[in-house]
Design an enzyme around this catalytic site. Structure first.
Site, PDB file in Angstrom:
ATOM      1  N   TYR A   1      -2.526  -1.332  10.139  1.00 23.59           N
ATOM      2  CA  TYR A   1      -2.488  -1.483   8.680  1.00 23.59           C
ATOM      3  C   TYR A   1      -1.124  -1.086   8.128  1.00 23.59           C
ATOM      4  CZ  TYR A   1      -4.193  -1.255   3.851  1.00 23.59           C
ATOM      5  OH  TYR A   1      -4.386  -1.459   2.503  1.00 23.59           O
TER       6      TYR A   1
ATOM      7  N   SER B   1       0.872  -1.180   0.000  1.00 21.94           N
ATOM      8  CA  SER B   1       0.000   0.000   0.000  1.00 21.94           C
ATOM      9  C   SER B   1       0.902   1.220   0.000  1.00 21.94           C
ATOM     10  CB  SER B   1      -0.883  -0.008   1.251  1.00 21.94           C
ATOM     11  OG  SER B   1      -1.543   1.234   1.433  1.00 21.94           O
TER      12      SER B   1
END
Length: 282
Positions: free
Chosen positions: A156, A143
């Protein structure tokens, strides 16, 4: 270069989002597919759509990537169905809403088991087979939060940074061994998928408005479609790009982090996140 026509590709998290778009685009370019997800109905719908547009061989596999045995079984079944399987896309992922003090240890472990350990399990399960192919490729989806780490993303970002570190180190090991396996790590910015809508809330998140605000903020910055993300990943595979940045926002944040590695958040908060002053000063 890893050619797409004639390839056989395993994709985790294939029933929706980037994984689904990748399956459709790869099939349209002449690749066979082993599609894995927990969402069996979503896989069936996807397979029907692919069958209506092409005659590629598609196998479907219900897999929870947080379970090592399930991932190992997926690899065995996928290779049996596609003996020349030579591309693996580790795409499955989840999101968790909340600041560190609002999420408990079990929730962090749940996210890590999917977002990081799922990548590791799959890579381990497929690697020996991939190494036996003339040309092979691993694609690990990290990401932009594997490059920058905004508040509210402790679990995350930690998992996506871990995917990045694991992938870069393994790539160097493969290069040292003169392996035929190439490895790309993907850093998408805001992609128009349902990952935020499907996110879990931390056990300490008591304000129901927080989820709505998070979705609204994500929708405002998610400017790239899942299809465009898939096309960018395919180009990266074909070019053997070690790092694949997706979206203008990802490219901007990557450059920002290079120039201001310890101070990028102030710029992001003002120009990207548009976070209220009192929040980003916390």
């Amino acid at each position: 270069m890893t050619a797409i026509p004639g390839a056989s590709v395993a994709i985790t998290g294939a029933a929706s989002g980037i994984g689904r778009a990748l399956a459709i685009e790869l099939a349209g370019r002449g690749a066979d597919l082993a599609l894995a997800d927990r969402d069996e109905a979503g896989l069936q719908t996807l397979a029907a759509e692919i069958a209506s547009a092409s005659r590629r061989r598609v196998s479907l596999h219900r897999v929870d990537v947080s379970e090592p045995e399930a991932v190992a079984a997926f690899a065995r079944e996928a290779i049996a169905a596609h003996p020349a399987l030579n591309i693996v896309v580790n795409n499955a992922g989840v999101a968790l809403l909340g600041h560190f003090h609002e999420i408990d240890q079990a929730q962090i472990e749940w996210l890590f088991n999917i977002n990081f350990w799922g990548v590791v399990h799959s890579t381990r399960a497929f690697l020996d087979h991939l190494a036996s192919q003339p040309a092979a490729h691993i694609v690990n989806v990290s990401s932009i939060f594997g490059i920058v780490a905004p508040p509210g993303q402790t679990a995350y970002a930690a998992a996506k940074f871990a995917v990045r570190g694991f992938s870069e180190s393994l790539r160097h090991e493969l290069q040292l061994a003169n392996s035929p396996v190439r490895l790309s790590v993907v850093h998408p910015g805001g992609i128009r998928t349902n990952i935020v809508r499907n996110s879990r809330a931390g056990s300490g998140v008591l304000d129901n408005e927080r989820r709505a605000q998070s979705i609204e903020r994500f929708d405002a910055i998610a400017q790239t479609s899942a299809r465009d993300a898939a096309l960018r990943i395919i180009k990266g595979i074909e070019r053997n790009e070690p790092r694949i940045l997706i979206g203008g926002d990802a490219r901007f944040m990557d450059i920002l982090q290079r120039f201001r590695p310890a101070g990028y958040w102030k710029v992001m908060a003002k120009h990207v996140w548009k976070t209220p002053t009192q929040e980003h000063k916390a």
